[in-house]
Write a protein that holds these residues in place. Structure first.
Motif, PDB file in Angstrom:
ATOM      1  N   VAL A 100       0.839  -1.204   0.000  1.00 14.98           N
ATOM      2  CA  VAL A 100       0.000   0.000   0.000  1.00 14.98           C
ATOM      3  C   VAL A 100       0.873   1.254   0.000  1.00 14.98           C
ATOM      4  O   VAL A 100       0.545   2.265   0.583  1.00 14.98           O
ATOM      5  N   LYS A 101       1.999   1.169  -0.693  1.00 13.54           N
ATOM      6  CA  LYS A 101       2.957   2.262  -0.748  1.00 13.54           C
ATOM      7  C   LYS A 101       2.338   3.509  -1.375  1.00 13.54           C
ATOM      8  O   LYS A 101       2.603   4.629  -0.975  1.00 13.54           O
ATOM      9  N   TYR A 102       1.507   3.311  -2.405  1.00 19.29           N
ATOM     10  CA  TYR A 102       0.941   4.455  -3.121  1.00 19.29           C
ATOM     11  C   TYR A 102      -0.438   4.801  -2.580  1.00 19.29           C
ATOM     12  O   TYR A 102      -1.111   3.957  -1.985  1.00 19.29           O
ATOM     13  N   ASP A 103      -0.876   6.015  -2.842  1.00 16.35           N
ATOM     14  CA  ASP A 103      -2.111   6.474  -2.208  1.00 16.35           C
ATOM     15  C   ASP A 103      -3.366   5.870  -2.825  1.00 16.35           C
ATOM     16  O   ASP A 103      -4.450   6.015  -2.297  1.00 16.35           O
ATOM     17  N   ASN A 104      -3.241   5.171  -3.968  1.00 14.18           N
ATOM     18  CA  ASN A 104      -4.432   4.554  -4.570  1.00 14.18           C
ATOM     19  C   ASN A 104      -4.669   3.142  -4.027  1.00 14.18           C
ATOM     20  O   ASN A 104      -5.613   2.492  -4.406  1.00 14.18           O
ATOM     21  N   ALA A 105      -3.766   2.680  -3.153  1.00 11.69           N
ATOM     22  CA  ALA A 105      -3.860   1.298  -2.693  1.00 11.69           C
ATOM     23  C   ALA A 105      -4.259   1.228  -1.221  1.00 11.69           C
ATOM     24  O   ALA A 105      -3.764   1.988  -0.390  1.00 11.69           O
ATOM     25  N   PHE A 106      -5.187   0.322  -0.916  1.00 14.40           N
ATOM     26  CA  PHE A 106      -5.626   0.066   0.459  1.00 14.40           C
ATOM     27  C   PHE A 106      -5.598  -1.437   0.687  1.00 14.40           C
ATOM     28  O   PHE A 106      -5.563  -2.209  -0.271  1.00 14.40           O
ATOM     29  N   ARG A 107      -5.638  -1.851   1.963  1.00 10.13           N
ATOM     30  CA  ARG A 107      -5.707  -3.290   2.201  1.00 10.13           C
ATOM     31  C   ARG A 107      -6.712  -3.619   3.293  1.00 10.13           C
ATOM     32  O   ARG A 107      -7.025  -2.774   4.132  1.00 10.13           O
ATOM     33  N   VAL A 108      -7.194  -4.882   3.274  1.00  9.73           N
ATOM     34  CA  VAL A 108      -8.162  -5.324   4.262  1.00  9.73           C
ATOM     35  C   VAL A 108      -7.448  -6.006   5.432  1.00  9.73           C
ATOM     36  O   VAL A 108      -7.864  -5.888   6.578  1.00  9.73           O
ATOM     37  N   CYS A 109      -6.369  -6.723   5.128  1.00  3.83           N
ATOM     38  CA  CYS A 109      -5.702  -7.533   6.160  1.00  3.83           C
ATOM     39  C   CYS A 109      -4.744  -6.665   6.992  1.00  3.83           C
ATOM     40  O   CYS A 109      -4.530  -5.505   6.696  1.00  3.83           O
ATOM     41  N   PHE A 110      -4.163  -7.282   7.999  1.00  5.14           N
ATOM     42  CA  PHE A 110      -3.099  -6.619   8.743  1.00  5.14           C
ATOM     43  C   PHE A 110      -1.817  -6.676   7.938  1.00  5.14           C
ATOM     44  O   PHE A 110      -1.602  -7.591   7.171  1.00  5.14           O
ATOM     45  N   SER A 111      -0.914  -5.708   8.160  1.00  5.34           N
ATOM     46  CA  SER A 111       0.385  -5.789   7.506  1.00  5.34           C
ATOM     47  C   SER A 111       1.279  -6.739   8.307  1.00  5.34           C
ATOM     48  O   SER A 111       1.012  -7.018   9.473  1.00  5.34           O
ATOM     49  N   ASP A 112       2.340  -7.227   7.672  1.00  2.00           N
ATOM     50  CA  ASP A 112       3.272  -8.133   8.349  1.00  2.00           C
ATOM     51  C   ASP A 112       3.835  -7.536   9.635  1.00  2.00           C
ATOM     52  O   ASP A 112       3.773  -8.166  10.692  1.00  2.00           O
ATOM     53  N   PRO A 113       4.414  -6.320   9.567  1.00  2.00           N
ATOM     54  CA  PRO A 113       4.998  -5.765  10.785  1.00  2.00           C
ATOM     55  C   PRO A 113       3.968  -5.610  11.894  1.00  2.00           C
ATOM     56  O   PRO A 113       4.260  -5.856  13.066  1.00  2.00           O
ATOM     57  N   MET A 114       2.742  -5.237  11.505  1.00  2.00           N
ATOM     58  CA  MET A 114       1.732  -5.020  12.540  1.00  2.00           C
ATOM     59  C   MET A 114       1.462  -6.326  13.287  1.00  2.00           C
ATOM     60  O   MET A 114       1.340  -6.342  14.513  1.00  2.00           O
ATOM     61  N   GLN A 115       1.367  -7.424  12.544  1.00  2.00           N
ATOM     62  CA  GLN A 115       1.133  -8.710  13.198  1.00  2.00           C
ATOM     63  C   GLN A 115       2.276  -9.070  14.119  1.00  2.00           C
ATOM     64  O   GLN A 115       2.060  -9.583  15.224  1.00  2.00           O
ATOM     65  N   GLY A 116       3.510  -8.818  13.668  1.00  2.00           N
ATOM     66  CA  GLY A 116       4.674  -9.131  14.489  1.00  2.00           C
ATOM     67  C   GLY A 116       4.664  -8.321  15.765  1.00  2.00           C
ATOM     68  O   GLY A 116       4.867  -8.845  16.868  1.00  2.00           O
TER      69      GLY A 116
END
Lengths: 434, 352
Positions: free
Chosen positions: A163-179
């Motif tokens: 989700v580096k660019y502003d047009n991208a979003f995600r539903v799941c957690f990111s890897d670092p967040m889970q860690g």
């Protein structure tokens, strides 16, 4: 002789030109039909009735994910989850009266193929993209969709750069967040003082979580006594890693990878009489469904998950029931992420007052603005909202396996649950000793 | 002009074919008459053509089966992407940076080719194939455990994880183990790709028809005879192998600078890819450079153009591949084709 060769080349060129032009016009066709539809709509809206105009249109949503190859199980789950949501929305009257059409393309879990899939969808006239499913393809698609300014929502691309660019979003957690969340949970609930981690060094997801976990662990009240890696080529025998963890006196073993390997780890740990607390991430979801796996071994396994199919929540139960009727299997978190993803796109489209005759770029601008306003009561979280950075803001659920079933640990009594888990293990140990 | 010899003419046809295709595609692109799928495939096509041509040098001309070609591509891709990422700010002009990246990718892959070639080329046949296969896997696995970061103190290396790099707060991880390199500048364009194809063809075709090329083919045809007339076997074998490797490195550079992410997976840099390139070469004809170009184009486009078949895509692709192989190379099919060709020629003569 020379003339003949020239003629030959010219003929080849002509044939190629015809076939390429054929491709070109084939690609243009949907756009042409769209234009036709646009003019028709304009005509209608001149007549005064706006809802009629909207009802005539169709939103085109493209999906990208692996449908063949080793990662196909994730891509197919996403495809099914998305199609289920689309079916429901269409039956309930669509988005502001407009129906949704979804076109799902295979990326073979390969960055290059994912870009090809994306280009195919662009030719088809996709107005928003749900994908890609896996991380590396997602990063590749992200950069091209940013250039074209097409809205992209990944259900399960966990890498930071997705989700580096502003047009991208995600539903799941990111890897670092889970860690980080895992490390915090273990630290704050005092689950252990000596922790071992086993991770898949050839996998993006696993190393991503482990790295963040190891960084956060330094701020927490426990010590990482062993960090052992394996690779996708050697994921059947974990005895070396487990032995090292055991020798280091680990009370808790962190397993940031998928359930299929985790089932082996639990089995082999039981075989060598090593009974720490096992702690996993969202990839652990589904472990009880592994064929030939003794569910008793997974007792007291704790993991962070955005989605549990056995949750008593009404929305989740309806989703699980519908999914099982439609596809004959229990949905996993990928299907759930995709299901929420489609509803998020719907909510954002409604919030941004998007109509099917808008260009993908205009829709992208509207959706970008709308994403931060919407709140979804989805199957992966209640009150799911997004930040402009593309990250979802939701609380991870802590799931503990007890008596062969998943159970959600409420945050209030989580500490008690955690302590209990340790006690249980000790109890089991003493029982064994006897 | 009439006095052009046969090989020159054949070479000119090969160059001409590439140039005509290029002009045609450019015209279609500028006229907007081309689907974005095809437009996105143009740059990867260049990479695959170069790979097929370079492997044909090893398999067709040197006569040794190499299954590690993707390994050299991997070396070229990662070294050049690493360079471009580090120099993105120091050299803002993309043309210059890309040119240097190509040189670096080719040089590193070539050096790897020499290093691997010295021990490996002592083997022949199946043994060489297996050893090159192992080499390709080694390269891929090394890249997967490599962590390189940069901060104001310089570069940090590790084979464990990003934490052990010991980067300062504003340090940047460039090569991140299995997550590879993300954010490589997209410098590859179709025009540069075609120029590189032409250069590759020029190098390979000229090598084949030179004194060295004849020596290499003599080794292929009869090693003992070649040795007995004083041809330095090791030198010529190594020459063909390293040229082939460095051209594969160039293909890797194109590949790496076309995508925003670069990871070493079995799919793109493992044996799957090596076999894929070998399929291009075998379908196009072993030793037939023009055939390699055509086969690479056909086999890269085929799975994408079959997207309409959705679930049956890969099945149909495999079936088509088998049918094409049979049609091109089964002795019966060749005899049948020749029969028809001669009939066609006779008819033409009679008509004249």
């Amino acid at each position: 002789m020379k003339l003949k060769k020239v003629l030959c080349i010219a003929m080849t060129a002509a044939v190629t030109a015809v076939s390429m032009a054929g491709c070109g016009s084939g690609g243009d066709q949907p756009a042409g039909t769209n234009e036709g539809a646009d003019t028709a709509q304009e005509g209608e809206s001149d007549g005064g009735s706006e809802s009629d105009a909207a009802a005539g249109g169709t939103f085109k949503i493209g999906g990208i994910g692996p449908l063949t190859g080793g990662a196909a199980v994730y891509g197919i789950a996403v495809k099914n989850g998305a199609e289920l949501a689309v079916k429901e929305i269409n039956e309930a009257g669509g988005i502001n009266g407009a129906q949704i059409e979804i076109n799902y393309q295979d990326d073979e879990h390969d960055a290059e193929k994912a870009v090809n899939a994306y280009n195919t969808l662009k030719d088809w006239g996709a107005q928003a993209i749900l994908g890609a499913v896996t991380s590396a393809p997602c990063v590749a698609v992200g950069s091209v969709s940013y250039e074209d300014n097409i809205f992209m929502l990944t259900p399960s691309g966990t890498a930071v750069d997705c989700v580096k660019y502003d047009n991208a979003f995600r539903v799941c957690f990111s890897d670092p967040m889970q860690g980080v969340e895992s490390a915090k949970y273990i630290g704050e609930h005092g689950l252990a003082t000596k922790v071992a981690a086993i991770y898949d060094s050839s996998d993006v997801y696993s190393t991503g979580i482990y790295q963040a976990f190891a960084e956060e662990a330094e701020n927490q009240d426990f010590e990482v006594v062993a960090a052992e890696a394996f690779t996708s080529e050697s994921k059947s025998d974990f005895s070396v890693q487990l032995q090292k963890a055991k020798d280091a006196g680990a009370e808790l073993v962190f397993l940031p990878f998928y359930y299929s390997e985790a089932a082996l780890v639990l089995n082999q740990a039981a075989g060598m009489d090593f009974k720490p607390v096992f702690f996993g991430c969202d990839g652990m979801d589904g472990i009880l469904a592994v064929k030939g796996f003794d569910a008793a071994l997974a007792d007291n396994l704790i993991f962070l998950s955005p989605f549990t199919p056995t949750s008593p929540d009404e929305t989740i139960q309806k989703f699980v029931g519908d999914y099982e009727t439609a596809y004959g299997e229990t949905p996993n978190q990928f299907a759930a992420d995709a299901y929420d993803g489609i509803y998020a796109i719907k909510a954002a489209m409604e919030d941004g007052n998007v109509t099917p005759d808008m260009s993908p770029s205009d829709i992208c601008e509207a959706l970008k603005a709308a994403m931060v306003n919407i709140t979804i009561d989805g199957v992966t979280a209640k009150n799911l909202t997004w930040e402009a950075s593309g990250e979802p803001s939701k609380e991870p659920m802590v799931v503990k396996i007890a008596n062969g079933d998943y159970a959600v640990v409420d945050d209030d009594d989580a500490a008690a649950g955690g302590a209990e888990a340790v006690n249980n293990t000790e109890a089991a140990d003493t029982a064994d000793a006897e | 002009m009439k006095k052009l010899n046969k090989t020159t003419k054949s070479n000119l046809i090969t160059y001409g074919m590439v140039i005509v295709l290029f002009v045609l595609m450019q015209a279609l692109v500028s006229a907007g008459q081309i689907s974005s799928l095809l437009q996105g495939l143009l740059v990867p096509l260049c990479a695959y053509i170069i790979l097929a041509v370079s492997l044909n040098l090893t398999v067709g001309i040197l006569g040794e089966l190499s299954l590690g070609h993707a390994g050299f591509m991997c070396v070229g891709a990662f070294t050049s992407a690493f360079f471009s990422k580090c120099m993105a700010e120091a050299i803002p002009v993309s043309g210059v940076r890309y040119f240097l990246a190509i040189l670096i990718g080719a040089a590193c892959a070539g050096i790897c080719g020499i290093l691997i070639g010295i021990p490996v080329l002592r083997l022949k046949g199946d043994y060489l194939a297996i050893v090159t296969l192992a080499f390709g896997e080694i390269i891929k696995n090394i890249v997967n455990i490599l962590f390189i970061g940069r901060d104001e103190a310089g570069f940090h290396f590790s084979t464990k994880d990003t934490l052990s790099l010991g980067l300062s707060a504003d340090g940047e991880v460039i090569v991140n183990g299995p997550q590879g390199i993300t954010g490589t500048p997209k410098d590859s364009t179709f025009a540069i790709g075609v120029v590189l194809i032409l250069i590759t063809l020029f190098i390979v075709l000229n090598l084949i028809h030179s004194r060295s090329g004849r020596a290499i083919m003599a080794i292929r045809d009869n090693r003992i005879a070649a040795e007995s007339i004083g041809i330095n076997i090791t030198k010529y074998k190594l020459m063909a192998f390293s040229v082939s490797a460095s051209l594969a490195g160039v293909a890797g550079v194109i590949y790496a600078h076309n995508l925003a992410t670069l990871t070493a997976q079995p799919k793109n840099f493992g044996y799957n890819m090596s076999i894929m390139i070998l399929v291009f070469v075998v379908l196009g004809g072993i030793g037939n450079i023009r055939g390699s170009v055509i086969a690479a184009i056909v086999l890269t486009l085929l799975p994408e153009l079959l997207r309409g078949l959705s679930d049956y895509r890969m099945l149909i692709y495999a079936v088509v591949l088998i049918v094409m192989m049979l049609f091109n190379w089964s002795p019966k099919a060749i005899a049948w084709r020749e029969q028809y060709a001669s009939k066609f020629k006779r008819n033409k003569k009679e008509a004249a």
